[in-house]
Design a protein around this motif. Structure first.
Motif, PDB file in Angstrom:
ATOM      1  N   ALA A 182       0.850  -1.185   0.000  1.00  0.00           N
ATOM      2  CA  ALA A 182       0.000   0.000   0.000  1.00  0.00           C
ATOM      3  C   ALA A 182       0.891   1.241   0.000  1.00  0.00           C
ATOM      4  N   VAL A 183       0.583   2.195  -0.876  1.00  0.00           N
ATOM      5  CA  VAL A 183       1.403   3.395  -0.976  1.00  0.00           C
ATOM      6  C   VAL A 183       0.575   4.653  -0.725  1.00  0.00           C
ATOM      7  N   THR A 214       2.342   7.938  -2.380  1.00  0.00           N
ATOM      8  CA  THR A 214       3.803   7.953  -2.304  1.00  0.00           C
ATOM      9  C   THR A 214       4.454   7.128  -3.406  1.00  0.00           C
ATOM     10  N   GLY A 215       3.640   6.508  -4.267  1.00  0.00           N
ATOM     11  CA  GLY A 215       4.186   5.676  -5.333  1.00  0.00           C
ATOM     12  C   GLY A 215       4.444   6.452  -6.609  1.00  0.00           C
ATOM     13  N   ASP A 216       4.911   5.727  -7.620  1.00  0.00           N
ATOM     14  CA  ASP A 216       5.248   6.375  -8.894  1.00  0.00           C
ATOM     15  C   ASP A 216       4.239   6.050  -9.982  1.00  0.00           C
ATOM     16  N   VAL A 217       3.072   5.545  -9.591  1.00  0.00           N
ATOM     17  CA  VAL A 217       1.993   5.306 -10.557  1.00  0.00           C
ATOM     18  C   VAL A 217       0.693   5.874 -10.007  1.00  0.00           C
ATOM     19  N   LEU A 274      -5.628   9.567  -7.383  1.00  0.00           N
ATOM     20  CA  LEU A 274      -4.440  10.158  -6.774  1.00  0.00           C
ATOM     21  C   LEU A 274      -3.300  10.048  -7.780  1.00  0.00           C
ATOM     22  N   PRO A 275      -2.817  11.159  -8.307  1.00  0.00           N
ATOM     23  CA  PRO A 275      -1.715  11.093  -9.267  1.00  0.00           C
ATOM     24  C   PRO A 275      -0.438  10.583  -8.609  1.00  0.00           C
ATOM     25  N   ASP A 287      -7.031  -1.876  -8.623  1.00  0.00           N
ATOM     26  CA  ASP A 287      -6.381  -3.157  -8.904  1.00  0.00           C
ATOM     27  C   ASP A 287      -6.878  -4.266  -7.982  1.00  0.00           C
ATOM     28  N   GLY A 288      -7.890  -3.952  -7.152  1.00  0.00           N
ATOM     29  CA  GLY A 288      -8.473  -4.947  -6.272  1.00  0.00           C
ATOM     30  C   GLY A 288      -7.856  -5.026  -4.886  1.00  0.00           C
ATOM     31  N   THR A 289      -6.757  -4.313  -4.639  1.00  0.00           N
ATOM     32  CA  THR A 289      -6.135  -4.329  -3.324  1.00  0.00           C
ATOM     33  C   THR A 289      -6.895  -3.421  -2.368  1.00  0.00           C
ATOM     34  N   GLU A 290      -6.666  -3.625  -1.072  1.00  0.00           N
ATOM     35  CA  GLU A 290      -7.357  -2.852  -0.047  1.00  0.00           C
ATOM     36  C   GLU A 290      -6.365  -2.316   0.972  1.00  0.00           C
TER      37      GLU A 290
END
Length: 202
Positions: free
Chosen positions: A59-60, A85-88, A126-127, A164-167
């Motif tokens: 999780a980011v 905090t991620g790059d995608v 979230l960009p 993407d289905g994650t929580e």
């Protein structure tokens, strides 16, 4: 065939060691061992750890200063700062909480009497490396059909679902807030205060 070749190579190496001396043998063995260790250690780290077990699966999203409005009505809003905090790019497509029958994501749009609220189609985006401010009168989470009043200081668990289905689990704290009586666009909320243009605590 591989075993016979290895045996012949070992015999040849031993004969060479007797001819050149222990120093040469020690140097060759150390070099070969180091190369094998580096190869075995670096390849999995380069191909598996960052790609499969790093940010792409973890999780980011960070939810800072999260809070919800204490209320004894049927609805309440939740606010704070969502940081990616991620790059995608990340899209939040769903939200759930045990304090409410359902949780919606709301946005502010121009209405007949000014700015009004409506459900955000497609959820919150979230960009990469960006943030989204959730504030009273602006974008926010909305608890619909509360299962019980929300009291000051109460901790409220929520679960964010991504495209993407994650929580991801987050927790908010309830506080007193006197504002947030904006109007809502749409008939779907007629049971929550009067239908088109009904006030709500967002």
């Amino acid at each position: 065939m591989r075993t016979n070749r290895t045996t012949r190579t070992a015999v040849a190496a031993a004969a060479l060691a007797l001819t050149l001396g222990l120093a040469a043998c020690s140097e060759d063995t150390g070099t070969t061992g180091s190369a094998a260790t580096d190869s075995a250690t670096n390849e999995p780290a380069a191909t598996s750890q960052p790609e499969d077990g790093g940010e792409s699966e973890a999780a980011v999203v960070i939810f800072e200063n999260g809070w919800a409005k204490a209320t004894d009505t049927e609805m309440s809003g939740a606010f704070g700062t969502l940081r990616n905090t991620g790059d995608v790019e990340i899209r939040i497509t769903g939200v759930t909480s045990p304090v409410s029958e359902r949780v919606e994501m709301h946005e502010t749009v121009p209405g007949g009497g000014g700015m009004m609220m409506q459900e955000k189609e497609g959820g919150f985006v979230l960009p990469a490396g960006g943030e989204l401010f959730l504030e009273p009168g602006k974008d926010h989470f909305m608890f619909m059909d509360l299962t019980a009043p929300i009291t000051t200081g109460q901790e409220i668990p929520m679960v964010l679902t991504f495209d993407d289905g994650t929580e991801q689990d987050i927790t908010l704290t309830a506080r007193d807030f006197k504002g947030g009586e904006e109007e809502y666009v749409g008939d779907d909320h007629g049971s929550h205060g009067g239908g088109e243009g009904a006030n709500h605590d967002g």
